[in-house]
Design a protein around this motif. Structure first.
Motif, PDB file in Angstrom:
ATOM      1  N   ILE A 153     -15.256  15.427  18.149  1.00  0.00           N
ATOM      2  CA  ILE A 153     -15.067  14.230  18.848  1.00  0.00           C
ATOM      3  C   ILE A 153     -13.897  13.527  18.679  1.00  0.00           C
ATOM      4  N   THR A 154     -13.339  13.511  17.345  1.00  0.00           N
ATOM      5  CA  THR A 154     -11.865  12.786  17.315  1.00  0.00           C
ATOM      6  C   THR A 154     -11.265  13.393  18.279  1.00  0.00           C
ATOM      7  N   LEU A 155     -10.977  15.007  18.244  1.00  0.00           N
ATOM      8  CA  LEU A 155     -10.103  15.451  19.185  1.00  0.00           C
ATOM      9  C   LEU A 155     -10.203  15.346  20.664  1.00  0.00           C
ATOM     10  N   ARG A 156     -11.593  15.181  21.054  1.00  0.00           N
ATOM     11  CA  ARG A 156     -11.626  14.851  22.376  1.00  0.00           C
ATOM     12  C   ARG A 156     -11.296  13.423  22.782  1.00  0.00           C
ATOM     13  N   THR A 157     -11.519  12.505  21.786  1.00  0.00           N
ATOM     14  CA  THR A 157     -10.775  11.359  22.085  1.00  0.00           C
ATOM     15  C   THR A 157      -9.394  11.049  22.051  1.00  0.00           C
ATOM     16  N   LYS A 158      -8.697  11.989  21.241  1.00  0.00           N
ATOM     17  CA  LYS A 158      -7.406  12.067  21.337  1.00  0.00           C
ATOM     18  C   LYS A 158      -6.886  12.668  22.573  1.00  0.00           C
ATOM     19  N   LEU A 159      -7.408  13.958  23.132  1.00  0.00           N
ATOM     20  CA  LEU A 159      -6.906  14.287  24.467  1.00  0.00           C
ATOM     21  C   LEU A 159      -7.411  13.516  25.556  1.00  0.00           C
ATOM     22  N   ALA A 160      -8.292  12.661  25.333  1.00  0.00           N
ATOM     23  CA  ALA A 160      -8.739  11.756  26.571  1.00  0.00           C
ATOM     24  C   ALA A 160      -7.606  10.778  26.661  1.00  0.00           C
ATOM     25  N   GLU A 161      -7.271  10.253  25.583  1.00  0.00           N
ATOM     26  CA  GLU A 161      -6.113   9.366  25.295  1.00  0.00           C
ATOM     27  C   GLU A 161      -4.837   9.765  25.926  1.00  0.00           C
TER      28      GLU A 161
END
Length: 161
Positions: free
Chosen positions: A92-100
């Protein structure tokens, strides 16, 4: 339950299996639920429970109380081991960073397009101004202007050193 000569050699506990078997199943259940499997991949499935406890599937199925407890505990943690929960949180953290980063990249791409458009417009204007200057007057190169010469002047004489 009646005791036959075949089952008399294996005394049953009130859990449906021998006390040692019940203990093995509970230990295996605790290892799986805490994310510390010894004999399986750690998924919270019944197939792993009997393998982890080193009993047969039929023996595990006779332990009805333990199976009910297994079902309840697996449902409580949504069938996710602690290590899977950590991996899910990291995902979830990595997906959030990727979206950012994707949003940031899109923003920079838009800014780059705007800068390229502005540069193209300035280049076009510069070309038009050069053409206008060429038709209306004398065009002096910057190199000649800096050295103090114009087109109509002879190059300065350079003597021996």
């Amino acid at each position: 339950m009646t005791t036959t000569p075949e089952t008399a050699a294996y005394p049953q506990h009130d859990e449906g299996v021998a006390p040692g078997t019940a203990a093995s199943l509970r230990e295996a259940m605790n290892r799986l639920l805490s994310g510390r499997p010894q004999r399986t991949d750690g998924r919270l499935v019944k197939d792993n429970l009997w393998k982890e406890a080193k009993v047969s599937r039929a023996t595990m199925n006779r332990a009805t109380r333990i199976m009910a407890e297994w079902d309840a505990r697996v449902a409580d943690c949504d069938g996710v081991t602690p290590s899977e929960a950590r991996k899910n949180a990291e995902l979830i953290t990595l997906r959030t960073k990727l979206a950012e980063k994707t949003r940031e990249c899109t923003e920079l791409h838009h800014r780059l397009d705007a800068a390229a458009t502005a540069i193209a417009a300035l280049h076009h204007d510069n070309t038009l101004l050069r053409q206008e200057l060429d038709h209306s007057g004398q065009l002096v190169s910057l190199a000649a202007h800096r050295s103090g010469r114009t087109r109509n002047q002879d190059p300065p004489l350079i003597g021996p050193c």
